[in-house]
Design a protein around this motif. Structure first.
Motif, short mmCIF file in Angstrom:
data_model
loop_
_atom_site.label_atom_id
_atom_site.label_comp_id
_atom_site.label_asym_id
_atom_site.label_seq_id
_atom_site.Cartn_x
_atom_site.Cartn_y
_atom_site.Cartn_z
N TYR A 17 0.95 -1.21 -0.29
CA TYR A 17 0.18 -0.22 -0.34
C TYR A 17 1.17 1.54 -0.37
CZ TYR A 17 -4.07 3.21 1.22
OH TYR A 17 -5.10 4.42 1.75
N SER A 18 2.04 1.19 0.81
CA SER A 18 2.52 2.71 0.61
C SER A 18 3.58 2.59 -0.41
CB SER A 18 4.07 2.65 1.83
OG SER A 18 2.92 1.92 3.83
N GLN A 21 1.40 4.10 -3.37
CA GLN A 21 0.96 5.85 -2.88
C GLN A 21 2.46 6.40 -3.39
OE1 GLN A 21 1.12 5.44 1.68
NE2 GLN A 21 -1.54 6.27 1.23
N HIS A 24 2.32 6.78 -7.35
CA HIS A 24 0.82 7.12 -7.45
C HIS A 24 2.14 8.94 -7.45
CE1 HIS A 24 -2.51 5.44 -8.36
NE2 HIS A 24 -1.92 4.19 -7.82
N TRP A 25 2.29 9.02 -6.97
CA TRP A 25 3.49 10.57 -6.53
C TRP A 25 4.78 10.92 -7.36
CZ3 TRP A 25 8.53 11.53 -5.21
CH2 TRP A 25 8.60 12.82 -5.02
N ILE A 150 -0.93 13.09 1.55
CA ILE A 150 -0.68 11.51 1.81
C ILE A 150 -2.55 10.93 1.67
CG2 ILE A 150 -0.73 11.61 3.98
CD1 ILE A 150 1.67 9.53 1.70
N LEU A 153 -2.79 10.72 -1.66
CA LEU A 153 -2.37 9.21 -2.30
C LEU A 153 -2.49 8.25 -2.14
CD1 LEU A 153 1.37 11.08 -2.65
CD2 LEU A 153 -0.05 10.20 -4.36
N ALA A 154 -3.32 7.90 -1.22
CA ALA A 154 -3.92 7.09 -0.22
C ALA A 154 -5.41 6.28 -1.24
CB ALA A 154 -4.45 7.12 1.16
N LYS A 156 -5.91 7.30 -4.42
CA LYS A 156 -5.18 6.49 -5.39
C LYS A 156 -5.02 5.28 -5.61
CE LYS A 156 -4.18 10.54 -7.44
NZ LYS A 156 -2.63 12.15 -8.06
N ALA A 157 -4.10 5.04 -4.58
CA ALA A 157 -3.81 3.41 -4.64
C ALA A 157 -4.15 2.93 -3.63
CB ALA A 157 -2.54 3.60 -3.00
#
Length: 423
Positions: A17-18, A21, A24-25, A150, A153-154, A156-157
């Motif tokens: 998951y991290s 993120q 996507h960043w 963040i 991004l979460a 999107k993830a």
């Protein structure tokens, strides 16, 4: 970029998951700059590939597996894997092998969060063990300024990105031909426009569905020409048989770009003896170093190839002349045994009359041969059938040859001579 686990400046992602993120960043921050001016760009296919990699317990995917799951070509998958490595999101733990004729192993990757991601979002990391590598850092907090980003991004993830299909969808209603359903007895043909007589008579009416022309053959670019030359070299040069096509294409890139053919390269390699190479690609690189500068014109290459072919033809003719001028057994030991047997037979026939030579003396001569000599001659004939052929050509009858060398060896010698006569 640092693409190995031992040289990376990022940290290994603690969970998929991290890592998504960070993916996507990187895609939206402009951090990644493509190294290629051609090929696919960063987009949904890159993110979809990253989702597949994040779902693996051990990041050890095969190119064919990823291509099948994505519905893309293997070259497309390789392009997007290169993007993830160049952006610092993937690093090698061990690199696979693709050598032809050997067991092919997939590369093992580590999912890495770049150091630029931690700096941009204010993520604080610590090193739990001072003796451990820097890529084992773990996050312990985040700055207030990075919490909103963040969170985005979460989201999107958490979404699953699907690769867009390249096929254009057809407009609704065009998949079938409309048909009139009903019981009306009135024909609808009267509503259709009637073409003029001039159009019907001339035959020049343009068809609404013109014939599609066959696509022209694709012309190879520089990379395709290099790979074509590499495949031809591997198939025609014996000591390159186990080499990999991409590696040989890279080694021969200068001569391929200069327009060399496989015969040009073989003629240049024939200037030195064929080696016993452990690394064929390295030896080929050494041999071809500066070759495109030495034979820099087609005329020079044509003259060299002609000289090389003449040399091969002369060598073949010398071999044929040697075979004609040197009949009989090729081994010195076999020739010696043949000379001893001939001398013993001639000594036994000295006292006989000329009339009895054909009828009786051959049996007497064979019976008088020592047993150890007969055994040695049969063993020599087993190793070299030319001994039997030479005996038959020098006057020994086939009947005596079968008594001396056995039927099995004589039959083999006759079959061999017959096969060579048809070649």
């Amino acid at each position: 970029m640092h693409q190995w686990i031992s040289t990376t400046t990022g940290r290994v992602a603690s969970d998929p998951y991290s890592w998504m993120q960070a993916v996507h960043w990187v895609g939206g921050s402009g951090l990644y700059t493509p190294s290629r001016s051609h090929g696919p760009q960063w987009g949904p296919t890159t993110v979809a590939l990253a989702q597949l990699l994040s779902a693996l317990a051990e990041c050890r995917p095969g190119i064919d597996y990823l291509a099948r799951k994505l519905g893309a070509s293997e070259r497309t998958v390789q392009y997007h894997l290169d993007m993830l490595r160049e952006s610092g999101l993937l690093v090698y733990r061990s690199k696979g092998t693709r050598a032809a004729g050997r067991v092919r192993l997939a590369s093992v990757y580590e999912r890495v969060i770049p150091a630029e991601f931690d700096q941009a979002l204010g993520i604080r990391t610590v090193q739990r063990d001072e003796t451990a590598p820097t890529h084992t850092r773990v996050p312990v907090g985040i700055a207030e300024e990075g919490r909103a980003l963040i969170g985005k991004l979460a989201k999107k993830a958490a979404r699953k990105v699907r690769r867009k299909s390249s096929k254009a969808r057809r407009a609704p209603g065009l998949d079938c031909t409309p048909m009139q359903v009903g019981t009306s007895a009135v024909s609808t043909a009267g509503d259709l426009p009637v073409p003029s007589e001039s159009k019907l008579a001339s035959g020049k009416k343009v068809s609404p569905t013109p014939k599609q022309q066959k696509p022209k053959a694709r012309k190879l670019n520089a990379v395709g020409r290099r790979h074509q030359l590499a495949r031809e070299l591997i198939s025609q040069v014996p000591w390159l048989a186990n080499a990999a096509v991409p590696r040989i294409a890279w080694v021969a890139r200068h001569v391929a770009d200069a327009g060399w053919s496989v015969d040009d390269v073989r003629a240049f390699l024939a200037l030195a003896a064929d080696p016993d190479a452990r690394r064929p690609s390295a030896l080929l690189a050494h041999r071809l170093k500066g070759a495109h500068l030495l034979w820099d014109t087609p005329a020079k290459r044509a003259a060299a190839v002609e000289a090389w072919r003449d040399c091969r033809t002369a060598t073949a003719e010398r071999h044929v002349e040697w075979q004609v001028e040197q009949p009989g057994p090729s081994s010195q030991a076999v020739r010696r045994l043949f000379a001893e047997a001939t001398a013993a037979m001639q000594a036994a026939l000295v006292d006989d009359t000329a009339a009895s030579v054909v009828d009786a003396t051959s049996e007497l001569a064979l019976e008088d041969l020592p047993r150890h000599l007969v055994i040695d001659m049969r063993a020599a004939a087993e190793a070299d059938l030319e001994l039997i052929t030479a005996a038959l050509e020098t006057g020994m009858s086939e009947r005596d040859a079968r008594r001396l060398y056995t039927n099995r060896l004589v039959d083999r010698a006759l079959r061999t001579r017959k096969d060579l006569a048809h070649v």
